[in-house]
Design an enzyme around this catalytic site. Structure first.
Site: not given
Lengths: 519, 519
Positions: B93, B339, B478
């Site tokens: 979120g 990441r 995505e």
């Protein structure tokens, strides 16, 4: 089959699937010369029919065609360009072979497993291991097969970057033409039908989804898209795609890698474009690693294309010299690392505005003695000669003192047999103790597409959804994806092309023949 | 149109293109309920017809559906799973917003250009810059739009890894459910037809190649492929693909990245598979970056899926703690890197056999105070509490002295405002000066697919060959490829989903309506 049986069979077929003729490709609104049967059955009528059509005439295509022809099948090779051979003729003619007689002669212990391990490491573990094993396992036999076809090799093995030991054979011409020319000669002698300026437009499939032929443009003038006459060629056993990569397709390569702009040169011939790949994808081929595009770390910005420097650096500078940052005179990477590592390292050399600061690679006369392109490179001033290190430093604006200190450190590392700074393998390392010196400015160029269509070990193109073969469709060489993972090692394209090409040729001859109709 | 005009129109259509009905998809042998016209004209008869069909009910799908419905079009949302929301409901979120009121309140100067630059750096320059700008440019407005639909945000901004400054808003629930629930509520209120257990089988196109509907399985039980009743849904304006990624499709992800075996867990829900992507590819969608698959660097091997640790590490350990090698007690990477950098760093920690040596992330009570999953993590022993650093060291087998020295070095770096070792941005860095301590074992999990289909800034899916829109086909979130390049930054999936979803919804309403026939 009796006439009665044939009719029954035909009726069953009709009840099963309807009468659709499928011509895959964009739009799908193609009009085909078809023959309406008595009950609406429709069959493509081909202008010409052979057992096997091979598309592309590089290492993979010629190997596939010859291997297929050896089994007695009729074979046609088409190529969209006016000359045969594609990239293969402008390639360096170096082939990695695991366990060659030349290695044994030099006392180098190699194995298929070692070669697989080297390629896996370079590929960052992204490799299709089954296909990789097939390639490495086939190198020794395929090399022998090439020799039988008249390919002549230099009498020594070389140590190319990323390989853990010397295993690279090279044609005496230092060019892939030394392989392609004998193969084309053999193909003509064997009765293979060689067609240049013939471009694949799309595939023709039958009711069952099997590829039974191709639509081509006969008399095509690259790169003018609508030139040539549209014709239909049937392939009763199958079509072998040996269509190479898309390194010169600037628009398409930029979709995957936006940094590979038109400003970045390519070593590839002009025909290294993406249409054949896309046609395969449109009939369900599974694309693998399309964004893995290799930059050749041995190229020079001072000439177009593959040029003279690529061979000089591969044979001389990298194995027998060093590469320094022109601003510091210092080495900054392992000159025998894999291509990706080297290209990435070189491309870090930029000024504050992000413009390239070309590193300088150099060796001496001893290191350069095996490089056949030295004279040409000197003539075109891509390679420059200097009598002393001071002179070399001056030529390229390198701080002379720092350069000499670097050379001294390098020579000590050679004596010690260990490169503590960058971990370069030192089996064939050479001291740089006297001139004349030969220098080259270096910057990578787009060289090879690791990506392509997914195949199985029978060289069959696999369907995106079922992962089962698209019947009648085979692929070999650079057109396939996954064998090299993130980075192909040098001299492994010839290995891959010849081994997988022969494999595809053999597998295709084993396909069931379908009956096709002549126009 | 008068009856006469209709007949003339129909005749013209017939003369133009023939009578082919195209049902794209594997095999192509589907039988459809068709209506033969007086002159052989064939038209698909749909079981149901709406203006716009949205496939997928995550951030992108719900945003697209609501935006489209706002313009008055009839909208149907289908989802193959029994529950709506896909990955979005189990997402954290968090939404990156460039120039939010909260940033202004905290005196943080941000801009669209800064966010674009951050995402480009993480993406290693592989990003589709036009789409990236569209996303960043839309974040502030889309965030406001979510607020209007009842989404509630925490009253502060956070600094997520790879972002150059704090710009991340998060729902009060610390979950994407805090976004999905209000959107579904709004969708139902607005009269959007929501269908779960309804799976896309293939697309229906008309003569001109425009997507005019879909074949579905109605009453589908995931993952049982042949369940549900086959039905045809027409979409007179278009189909919007908001079908997410394929992180849980182990077979398919391994074709691109063989190392992502079934042993490597995923944070994704079970429905994150590849069928929808493949159906798009079969009708010519252009796949971009399929092998760029992100590993979430904040996951723990001590629980399944996204779990409690992912949120805890994102909110507590990474911004307010440090991560150490359990064997040395020392940090080994920038905990606020992107990441890819963090996941790659963590996965270098292995023993001599190549087995993982899980690094330990930890913070203290102050650092953990905002992390809502702390209690659950402690309950399931994924997070462990220690009163002293000695106790923490003992819990995880870390050398205690080295760990305490590391914490001391860290605290000095915080005082100095500079991390000389790993270059971590220190704007929100916190001293680790007292317990209790909270530790987590860490190992990455498959999290996000950067790859997908190529779209333009109108969210139209582009054809592989022409690079022109496949009419009637849109995609968002995505399911698209290229926006994030090699690595997506945290909190940018919500941003992308909502912004591109709304964009697709808006663009689709502007499509020309085609007349479709009801069964």
């Amino acid at each position: 089959m009796s006439e009665k049986q044939k009719m029954d069979h035909s009726r069953r077929q009709l009840l099963k699937g309807g009468a659709a003729l499928t011509l895959a490709g964009i739009g799908g609104a193609a009009t085909l010369p078809v023959m309406a049967g008595t009950q609406g059955k429709v069959q493509t009528k081909f202008d010409e029919i052979v057992d096997i059509i091979v598309i592309g005439s590089g290492f993979a295509g010629m190997s596939a065609a010859l291997k297929a022809r050896e089994s007695g099948d009729s074979v046609m090779v088409i190529d969209k360009m006016p000359v045969f051979g594609g990239n293969s003729t402008i390639n360096g003619g170096a082939m990695a072979v695991a366990g060659s007689p030349l290695q044994k002669k030099e006392g180098i212990e190699d194995s298929v497993d070692t070669m697989v391990a080297d390629m896996l490491e370079a590929g960052r573990g992204m490799n299709d291991v089954e296909m990789l094993k097939l390639v490495c396992n086939g190198t020794a036999e395929s090399c022998e097969w090439l020799t039988e076809h008249g390919v002549k090799w230099k009498p020594f093995v070389q140590h190319f970057g990323g390989h853990s030991l010397p295993r690279v054979l090279q044609t005496v011409e230092s060019s892939g033409a030394g392989i392609i020319r004998p193969l084309i000669k053999a193909a003509k002698k064997a009765g293979i039908d060689m067609r240049n300026q013939t471009k694949l437009e799309s595939f023709v499939k039958n009711d069952e989804g099997r590829v039974i032929g191709i639509k081509v443009r006969d008399g095509f003038y690259f790169p003018r898209n609508k030139t040539g006459k549209v014709r239909l060629f049937g392939a009763s056993k199958g079509v072998i795609m040996a269509t190479g990569g898309f390194g010169r397709d600037i628009e398409y390569r930029q979709m995957q890698q936006p940094k590979l702009t038109k400003e970045l040169d390519s070593t590839n011939h002009a025909g290294a474009t993406s249409e054949a790949l896309k046609q395969m994808m449109l009939i369900g081929a599974n694309p693998i690693h399309l964004d893995q595009i290799q930059l050749g770390p041995w190229a020079s910005p001072d000439e177009k294309g593959f040029g003279t420097a690529s061979q000089f650096n591969t044979i001389a500078t990298y194995p027998s010299g060093i590469v320094v940052d022109s601003r510091t005179g210092e080495r900054f990477f392992n000159e025998l690392a894999d291509r990706k590592a080297r290209a990435d390292a070189i491309m870090t050399r930029r000024d504050e505005q992000g413009n390239p600061v070309y590193p300088i690679g150099f060796t001496n006369a001893e290191g350069a003695k095996k490089a056949q392109t030295l004279a040409w490179g000197l003539k075109y001033k891509v390679i420059q000669q200097a009598e002393t290190l001071d002179e070399l430093a001056q030529l390229y604006g390198i701080p002379a003192k720092a350069l000499k200190e670097q050379v001294s450190r390098w020579n000590k590392a050679v004596s010690a047999g260990k490169d503590r700074e960058f971990g370069r393998p030192m089996q064939k390392a050479m001291k740089l103790d006297q001139g004349p010196w030969y220098g080259v400015r270096m910057w990578p160029k787009v060289h090879y597409c690791m990506g392509g269509v997914r195949v199985n070990t029978h060289s069959q193109v696999l369907h995106l959804i079922t992962d089962k073969p698209i019947e009648g469709l085979f692929a070999a060489g650079e057109a396939t994806g996954g064998i090299h993972g993130a980075s192909r090692l040098g001299a492994c394209a010839v290995a891959e092309g010849v081994v997988t090409g022969r494999n595809a040729g053999q597998m295709c001859t084993q396909s069931k023949r379908v009956e096709l109709a002549q126009a």
